[in-house]
Scaffold this active site. Sequence first.
Site, PDB file in Angstrom:
ATOM      1  N   THR A  79     -33.023 -12.327 -31.688  1.00 26.28           N
ATOM      2  CA  THR A  79     -33.905 -11.362 -31.039  1.00 26.28           C
ATOM      3  C   THR A  79     -34.782 -12.009 -29.981  1.00 26.28           C
ATOM      4  OG1 THR A  79     -33.937  -9.948 -32.973  1.00 26.28           O
ATOM      5  CG2 THR A  79     -35.799  -9.743 -31.505  1.00 26.28           C
ATOM      6  N   THR A  93     -33.758 -14.596 -36.534  1.00 26.52           N
ATOM      7  CA  THR A  93     -34.606 -14.836 -37.704  1.00 26.52           C
ATOM      8  C   THR A  93     -33.858 -14.649 -39.033  1.00 26.52           C
ATOM      9  OG1 THR A  93     -35.363 -12.543 -37.616  1.00 26.52           O
ATOM     10  CG2 THR A  93     -36.743 -14.201 -36.547  1.00 26.52           C
ATOM     11  N   ASP A  94     -32.781 -13.862 -39.022  1.00 29.16           N
ATOM     12  CA  ASP A  94     -32.152 -13.516 -40.301  1.00 29.16           C
ATOM     13  C   ASP A  94     -31.703 -14.739 -41.106  1.00 29.16           C
ATOM     14  OD1 ASP A  94     -32.574 -10.920 -39.651  1.00 29.16           O
ATOM     15  OD2 ASP A  94     -30.467 -10.350 -39.497  1.00 29.16           O
ATOM     16  N   LYS A 112     -37.495 -15.665 -45.116  1.00 32.68           N
ATOM     17  CA  LYS A 112     -37.817 -14.404 -44.439  1.00 32.68           C
ATOM     18  C   LYS A 112     -37.995 -13.362 -45.539  1.00 32.68           C
ATOM     19  CE  LYS A 112     -36.165 -11.126 -40.987  1.00 32.68           C
ATOM     20  NZ  LYS A 112     -35.208 -10.792 -39.919  1.00 32.68           N
TER      21      LYS A 112
HETATM   22  N1  GLU Z   1     -29.856 -10.176 -36.896  1.00 31.77           N
HETATM   23  C1  GLU Z   1     -30.299 -10.837 -35.729  1.00 31.77           C
HETATM   24  C2  GLU Z   1     -30.412 -12.341 -35.915  1.00 31.77           C
HETATM   25  O1  GLU Z   1     -30.792 -12.823 -36.942  1.00 31.77           O
HETATM   26  C3  GLU Z   1     -31.585 -10.296 -35.208  1.00 31.77           C
HETATM   27  C4  GLU Z   1     -32.790 -10.643 -36.035  1.00 31.77           C
HETATM   28  C5  GLU Z   1     -33.726 -11.535 -35.300  1.00 31.77           C
HETATM   29  O2  GLU Z   1     -33.398 -12.379 -34.484  1.00 31.77           O
HETATM   30  O3  GLU Z   1     -34.899 -11.374 -35.577  1.00 31.77           O
HETATM   31  O4  GLU Z   1     -30.084 -13.035 -35.000  1.00 31.77           O
END
Ligand code: GLU
Length: 462
Positions: free
Chosen positions: A124, A200-201, A279
């Site tokens: 993201t 973040t995932d 997370k």
């Molecule tokens: N699912 C995506 C990832 O982990 C978007 C979540 C994010 O980056 O916060 O890359």
Amino acid sequence: MHKLIKMSCKQKRELDKMDMLELQGYSGRVRELLERENINIGDEIEIISNGRRYRGILMARYELADPNYITLKLPNGYNIGIRVTENTTVSKISVGVRPTFVRPPKPQTLSDLPNVVIISTGGTIASRVEYRTGAVRPALDAEDLLAIVPELAEIAKIDTEVLYNVWSENIQVQHWIGMAEAIDRSIRKGVDGVVLTHGTDTMGYTAAALSFALQKPPIPIVLVGAQRSSDRPSSDATTNLIAAVATAAKAPFGEVVVAMHKWHSDDVIALHKGTRVVKLHTSSRDAFRSVNSRPIAYYQHGELKVVVNNLNPRGSNEYVFKPKFDTRAFLIKFFPSMKPDILNILADAGIKGFIIEGTGLGHVSSDWVPVIRGLTKRGIFVGMTSQCKFGKVNMNVYDSGRDLLKAGVIPLDDMLSEVALVKLMWTLGNLGEGAELEEIKNLMLKNIAGEIYSRSLPNVGL
Ligand code: GLU
């Protein structure tokens, strides 16, 4: 004369990134109507519908919404949806200027600042809204991030490297190895800090993998992400990135850390140790927490405050680079009524070690005991972590725990389940084919990067 509609740079960039020539999001008879009039996204058009006249710029629209609407940006900047009926007429007034996204020039940097490399991998933090589906997609690279956050140039001399551009759910073991190698190259080049932008995932898994692959590094290695894409007003991308670069540039420690919001507001960014971070929230900006440990530092009002002792110091000469992983490790979450047969099926398919995330202090139902005994007799590693994030496993309290210990289960103290899985992959990768169960056990129980035997404070972070 019709009034020329002025678009802001941001709106122009929006248009640029949404593949205008494809009438993105339009289908069926509305699309046919637009094609007949030779109208494209970005053109200025006039629509007469239900006796009312509208002028504006044709916008791309969400593909999944009602297909009978046209999205128009009005001169006042608002977007409206206009329903197309049998009697609606659409005509082109002028061809839109096709804007191109020109990245602002790289900001000038001062020569006496520390050298930091930003390595981008996607997520993201490097994404923007995609107008076809209304979803976000990875679209910004490290170089773009530097251009849109010029403050970074006041903190460090920045180099950028685009390593991957993927959502982090697509990150695999080979990506961890690629990241470790890229960071190791930067360390050998003599940079003062590394920032790795990441979705973040699965950032917690990558942080753990890098903590094992790059032990006691001489510089800070800072993973950073964002919960909201950088083209949203509520984005946390900029503040997280500034904190990450400042930490990489100035921190007195050589540690793998994750930089994310401490709470909702923008004023404090927490730096979590790479083997202690999870997370815990799907969407909130303060989604990340340190478990069984405190964050090791906070970045607040331009200052980095380190709050934990005994960190590996910057410049440490104990750096070890061990980027091997073996994917024949498996994490199983036990649930009531779960049958143990799956363990044998997986072992027969080649799995060399299991992490069982048991209940409470480290339990599974008693029908698992003989199956686990059979596995450990075959030289397959079985480690136990807890579904309770906080605290540590203790399998001596109840008879069900003791039976598992006798069957050869190794209690992994306060190691997070995901971290235990990554460590098992790393352990199997480094010990290589034919490793004895005893060697695997010894390495799994040895503290490599603060992943086990931390001071367990049950109420920290809850
Ligand atoms: N699912 C995506 C990832 O982990 C978007 C979540 C994010 O980056 O916060 O890359």
